[in-house]
Scaffold this motif. Structure first.
Motif, PDB file in Angstrom:
ATOM      1  N   VAL A 151       0.841  -1.195   0.000  1.00 38.95           N
ATOM      2  CA  VAL A 151       0.000   0.000   0.000  1.00 38.95           C
ATOM      3  C   VAL A 151       0.881   1.252   0.000  1.00 38.95           C
ATOM      4  CG1 VAL A 151      -1.654   1.351   1.339  1.00 38.95           C
ATOM      5  CG2 VAL A 151      -1.894  -1.140   1.202  1.00 38.95           C
ATOM      6  N   ARG A 153       0.717   5.203   0.822  1.00 39.85           N
ATOM      7  CA  ARG A 153      -0.136   6.005   1.700  1.00 39.85           C
ATOM      8  C   ARG A 153       0.156   7.487   1.517  1.00 39.85           C
ATOM      9  NH1 ARG A 153       1.496   1.247   4.230  1.00 39.85           N
ATOM     10  NH2 ARG A 153      -0.211   0.013   5.140  1.00 39.85           N
ATOM     11  N   SER A 154      -0.883   8.296   1.553  1.00 36.58           N
ATOM     12  CA  SER A 154      -0.715   9.749   1.551  1.00 36.58           C
ATOM     13  C   SER A 154      -1.576  10.327   2.667  1.00 36.58           C
ATOM     14  CB  SER A 154      -1.099  10.352   0.194  1.00 36.58           C
ATOM     15  OG  SER A 154      -2.450  10.089  -0.118  1.00 36.58           O
ATOM     16  N   GLY A 156      -1.234   9.822   5.637  1.00 36.32           N
ATOM     17  CA  GLY A 156      -1.395   8.822   6.673  1.00 36.32           C
ATOM     18  C   GLY A 156      -2.387   7.722   6.371  1.00 36.32           C
ATOM     19  N   VAL A 157      -3.077   7.803   5.239  1.00 36.91           N
ATOM     20  CA  VAL A 157      -4.084   6.776   4.920  1.00 36.91           C
ATOM     21  C   VAL A 157      -3.770   6.142   3.572  1.00 36.91           C
ATOM     22  CG1 VAL A 157      -5.873   7.914   6.292  1.00 36.91           C
ATOM     23  CG2 VAL A 157      -5.653   8.462   3.865  1.00 36.91           C
ATOM     24  N   GLN A 158      -4.401   4.990   3.319  1.00 35.64           N
ATOM     25  CA  GLN A 158      -4.145   4.259   2.089  1.00 35.64           C
ATOM     26  C   GLN A 158      -4.542   5.089   0.867  1.00 35.64           C
ATOM     27  OE1 GLN A 158      -5.526   0.257   1.891  1.00 35.64           O
ATOM     28  NE2 GLN A 158      -4.541  -0.364   3.811  1.00 35.64           N
ATOM     29  N   ALA A 159      -3.656   5.036  -0.147  1.00 34.53           N
ATOM     30  CA  ALA A 159      -3.892   5.828  -1.359  1.00 34.53           C
ATOM     31  C   ALA A 159      -3.963   4.932  -2.584  1.00 34.53           C
ATOM     32  CB  ALA A 159      -2.793   6.877  -1.519  1.00 34.53           C
ATOM     33  N   GLU A 255       9.538   5.562   9.499  1.00 28.79           N
ATOM     34  CA  GLU A 255       8.686   4.797   8.600  1.00 28.79           C
ATOM     35  C   GLU A 255       8.654   3.319   9.004  1.00 28.79           C
ATOM     36  OE1 GLU A 255       6.621   4.769   4.583  1.00 28.79           O
ATOM     37  OE2 GLU A 255       7.000   6.228   6.151  1.00 28.79           O
ATOM     38  N   ILE A 264      -0.486  -2.771  11.306  1.00 29.88           N
ATOM     39  CA  ILE A 264       0.006  -2.705   9.929  1.00 29.88           C
ATOM     40  C   ILE A 264       0.866  -3.936   9.622  1.00 29.88           C
ATOM     41  CG2 ILE A 264       1.393  -1.395   8.276  1.00 29.88           C
ATOM     42  CD1 ILE A 264       0.549   1.148   9.734  1.00 29.88           C
ATOM     43  N   ASN A 360      -2.678  -6.122   3.557  1.00 32.18           N
ATOM     44  CA  ASN A 360      -3.132  -4.737   3.713  1.00 32.18           C
ATOM     45  C   ASN A 360      -3.663  -4.139   2.419  1.00 32.18           C
ATOM     46  OD1 ASN A 360      -2.595  -4.624   6.458  1.00 32.18           O
ATOM     47  ND2 ASN A 360      -0.489  -3.930   6.162  1.00 32.18           N
ATOM     48  N   LEU A 368      -9.144   0.959  -2.536  1.00 36.69           N
ATOM     49  CA  LEU A 368      -7.803   1.427  -2.864  1.00 36.69           C
ATOM     50  C   LEU A 368      -7.637   1.662  -4.368  1.00 36.69           C
ATOM     51  CD1 LEU A 368      -4.889   1.794  -1.571  1.00 36.69           C
ATOM     52  CD2 LEU A 368      -4.455  -0.562  -2.274  1.00 36.69           C
TER      53      LEU A 368
END
Length: 454
Positions: A151, A153-154, A156-159, A255, A264, A360, A368
């Motif tokens: 995944v 992420r941007s 803080g959330v899935q992008a 990270e 996660i 994930n 997603l």
């Protein structure tokens, strides 16, 4: 008794390494002072400024092994001067009047600045070595996980999906730029100081230029174009670059910490046998090495500001600003060395949970891939209409707790435009990583071509 993080045997490993503590300690600092005094005397002897016999005697006694460091330190505290006791200690070891010729012309800051430069030069070689080691560890991660989907992420959330190799390639590229910065600053940075009290070299006589060139050649340093006692940009630049390096290392470490969160579970720092995570929760496997890097990096970044403040010099010399460097410079060098060592260990044996990354990718129930669905649908109904339809389906699915596939197929316009097979195909996250693998190849080629990884 230890009074700080660098000499406290219980925690010093979190802030520095033995290699760097051997560079930035009392004995080596004093030895670097003596290295300057020895080179200065020998070159004066060659130029006939002082007797050769005196020069040889001075150089032979400029050895830390012959000096009572504690006695020198006590005298420094008594007379409130950082160098004179060290000079007199060597003078007392010399035969006859030979000791009268030690320190025959330079000012204290000539000696101390050049000595610090010699210390940093020693540390610099270790930084380059460790940056290269980290680079090669990242190369392996890029190669091994070029195609490993995960995944992206941007905010803080899935992008959208990426590959872990792509993430590692971003880190590799950044470290490559730091290596380049370190090499580029070398000719600007590594010069000595031999200018006298106010920078005019008046105390060195008519052979001043030849003397300076000879002394710096002996020390392995370049010759500055002009007095830099009131121009502290060299040291400030160096700590600024250390600040950049420390920020990158902390970013990577942070990270890893985030991706090691139980919820996660994609990356894990190395876990050695016997490592304890908690005194009360035996199951814990904490990312303690990465946490040490994130914490230590803050001190370096604050020292960047401190070094910039120390550039504000009054007139030709300024002891108050100069003394600020005595704290910030060695501290930054020690901490950066420690951070590089820890991250070299972490990245060389980083555990990548490929199954966790794949798991994930499915955790959003297909949402997603909203971008991919939108572009596939736009070929049939137009982009703006597709955006509205996918938005409606997404909100419907999220609010009603159903999968993205079901939400799409419950929309009459979407169902009319796309078959079930087409919907399933565009909802496969492993086939929507764009050019990520090819970008990894390009970065690897560029970094190898740059030569710093050899």
């Amino acid at each position: 008794m230890a009074s700080g993080v660098f000499d406290d045997i219980l925690i010093q490993h979190l802030w520095s390494t033995e290699e760097f503590r051997n560079i930035f300690n009392d004995h080596n600092r004093l030895q670097k002072w003596y290295d300057f005094e020895a080179a200065f005397a020998l070159e004066q002897g060659e130029l006939g400024i002082i007797p050769k016999e005196a020069a040889a005697d001075i150089a032979a006694n400029c050895k830390i092994s012959k000096i009572d460091v504690n006695a020198v330190a006590a005298e420094i505290r008594r007379i409130k001067h950082p160098l004179v006791p060290a000079v007199k200690a060597v003078q007392q070891l010399c035969k006859g009047d030979h000791g009268e010729y030690i320190h025959f012309g330079p000012t204290t800051q000539d000696v101390l600045d050049t000595a610090v430069m010699l210390q940093i030069k020693d540390a610099h070689a270790l930084y380059l070595r460790d940056i290269k080691a980290i680079g090669n560890a990242l190369v392996k991660l890029c190669e091994q996980h070029r195609d490993t989907p995960m995944v992206g992420r941007s905010h803080g959330v899935q992008a959208l999906p990426i590959t872990f190799g792509h993430k590692a390639a971003v880190w590799l590229s950044e470290m490559g730029r730091h290596y380049e910065r370190m090499r580029q600053l070398e000719p600007r940075m590594f010069v000595g100081g031999m200018v006298g009290a106010v920078g005019t070299q008046a105390s060195f006589g008519p052979k001043a230029k030849a003397l300076e060139q000879g002394v710096m050649k002996r020390l392995g340093l370049g010759v500055a174009d002009i007095n830099w006692q009131p121009a502290r940009d060299r040291f400030a630049e160096y700590v600024n670059v250390l600040g950049l390096i420390s920020a990158t290392l902390a970013k990577i470490a942070n990270e890893i910490i985030i991706l090691e969160h139980t919820e996660i579970g994609e990356l894990y720092e190395p876990f050695s046998a016997g490592k304890v995570g908690s005194s009360t929760m035996p199951h814990k496997r904490n990312p303690s090495s990465c946490e040490a890097v994130v914490g230590a990096s803050r001190a370096v970044r604050y020292n960047v500001a401190y070094m910039l403040e120390s550039m504000l010099i009054e007139h030709e010399r300024d002891g108050s600003a100069w003394r600020g460097e005595w704290k910030a410079l060695p501290e930054s060098c020690l901490i950066t060395g420690g951070m590089l060592s820890i991250m070299k260990y972490v990245l060389s044996d980083l555990h990548v949970d490929v199954a966790g990354m794949r798991r994930n990718l499915d955790s959003l129930g297909g949402f997603l891939l909203s971008e991919r669905v939108m572009f596939a649908l736009s070929e049939k109904v137009g982009k703006q209409t597709a955006h509205d339809l996918v938005y409606e389906a997404s909100m419907h699915g999220i609010e009603n707790g159903i999968s993205f596939e079901d939400a799409l197929l419950q929309n009459p316009q979407v169902k009319k435009a796309m078959t079930l097979a087409e919907v399933k195909a565009v909802l496969d996250p492993t086939t929507y990583v764009g050019r990520a693998p090819e970008i990894v190849d390009e970065v690897l080629q560029q970094q190898r071509a740059a030569g710093w990884l050899n």
